[in-house]
Enzyme design. Structure first.
Site, PDB file in Angstrom:
ATOM      1  N   LYS A   1      23.738  52.095  32.438  1.00 10.89           N
ATOM      2  CA  LYS A   1      22.905  52.591  33.526  1.00 10.89           C
ATOM      3  C   LYS A   1      22.207  53.900  33.136  1.00 10.89           C
ATOM      4  O   LYS A   1      21.078  54.162  33.571  1.00 10.89           O
ATOM      5  CB  LYS A   1      23.728  52.781  34.792  1.00 10.89           C
TER       6      LYS A   1
ATOM      7  N   ASN B   1      17.132  43.992  39.251  1.00 16.02           N
ATOM      8  CA  ASN B   1      18.400  44.047  39.982  1.00 16.02           C
ATOM      9  C   ASN B   1      19.554  43.408  39.215  1.00 16.02           C
ATOM     10  O   ASN B   1      20.703  43.794  39.411  1.00 16.02           O
ATOM     11  CB  ASN B   1      18.224  43.346  41.329  1.00 16.02           C
TER      12      ASN B   1
ATOM     13  N   VAL C   1      18.102  37.199  32.070  1.00 16.36           N
ATOM     14  CA  VAL C   1      17.505  38.410  31.507  1.00 16.36           C
ATOM     15  C   VAL C   1      17.934  38.654  30.066  1.00 16.36           C
ATOM     16  O   VAL C   1      17.339  39.497  29.387  1.00 16.36           O
ATOM     17  CB  VAL C   1      17.806  39.651  32.379  1.00 16.36           C
TER      18      VAL C   1
ATOM     19  N   TYR D   1      29.523  50.222  31.525  1.00 20.78           N
ATOM     20  CA  TYR D   1      28.637  50.159  32.685  1.00 20.78           C
ATOM     21  C   TYR D   1      27.868  51.464  32.857  1.00 20.78           C
ATOM     22  O   TYR D   1      26.640  51.470  33.031  1.00 20.78           O
ATOM     23  CB  TYR D   1      29.454  49.865  33.941  1.00 20.78           C
ATOM     24  N   ALA D   2      28.581  52.594  32.792  1.00 21.44           N
ATOM     25  CA  ALA D   2      27.935  53.892  32.997  1.00 21.44           C
ATOM     26  C   ALA D   2      26.884  54.167  31.928  1.00 21.44           C
ATOM     27  O   ALA D   2      25.773  54.612  32.234  1.00 21.44           O
ATOM     28  CB  ALA D   2      28.983  55.002  33.004  1.00 21.44           C
TER      29      ALA D   2
END
Length: 242
Positions: A169, A90, A64, A165-166
């Protein structure tokens, strides 16, 4: 040979974890499932497991973070199936040195965003012309409750911050809203799914939920009826605040 009558689902990062479980469940529902995998051998191994369950499955080599691989996969899908009914974004990463905003490195931020944010965006954008050919296109992007700014403002005691990461997202959530707005007058529904804290290699299998439990909301959003929601951030209990 084309298979234009098949209902086709592409799941990125589907050679293991929630992605594989999603592919399996959709396959058992009658979808042709395409396993997007960076590693050709792992992708084929996943396909072999699925075909052993009488599921129609194939693998596509997709990194990706590399648009050329996504475009090549798009061309293969177009040639064989002419359309795409379900896209599940995903593929994702969580790095061990994603710690606090005061000491997280640029490298960790960029690497995390390259996969989780830019990767999800690139796959959605490149596959969208094929999804528009579906009678009922569905786009589901894997998010997380830690990507909720409301959750970050009122966290559970002891919960990690994990800024890379947060934030990545939270970016996925923003893209979800924007794609949903653009596609509001079409038959395509775009949503972000929170599978909950699920035991996968992403967290060293250190979590209470099984992949079967984590995949439930993904399957639900991937197979929404015509009157289902779009532009939402949802877990098994319902919508999550942004």
């Amino acid at each position: 040979m084309t298979k234009s009558n098949s209902k086709v689902a592409l799941i990125t990062g589907a050679d293991r974890g929630i992605g594989f479980e999603t592919a399996k469940e959709l396959g058992l529902m009658g979808y042709t499932v395409l396993i997007g995998s960076r590693n050709k051998e792992r992708g084929q191994a996943a396909v072999n497991k699925l075909t052993g369950l009488d599921i129609d499955a194939d693998t596509l080599q997709i990194d990706v973070t590399k648009r050329a691989t996504i475009q090549n996969a798009r061309d293969q899908i177009d040639k064989t199936y002419h359309k795409l009914d379900i896209l599940v974004n995903n593929a994702g990463i969580a790095l061990a040195d994603d710690v606090l905003p005061s000491n997280v490195s640029d490298e960790v931020l960029r690497k995390t965003f390259d996969t989780n944010f830019f990767g999800s965006f690139a796959v959605t954008q490149i596959m969208l012309p094929l999804i528009k050919k579906s009678a009922a296109g569905r786009i589901v992007s894997l998010s997380s409750s830690v990507g909720s700014l409301d959750w970050q403002s009122h966290p559970i005691e002891g919960a990690p911050i994990n800024p890379a990461y947060a934030a990545s997202k939270n970016g996925v959530n923003a893209l979800t809203v924007m794609f949903a707005r653009e596609l509001a007058n079409t038959n395509i529904k775009v949503n972000a799914a929170d599978p909950g804290w699920t035991a996968t290699d992403l967290n060293g299998f250190n979590a209470p939920r099984s992949v079967e439990e984590g995949a439930k909301i993904v399957i639900k959003l991937a197979t929404l009826p015509e009157d289902g929601p779009s532009g939402k951030f949802i877990n098994e209990s319902g919508p999550i605040s942004w």
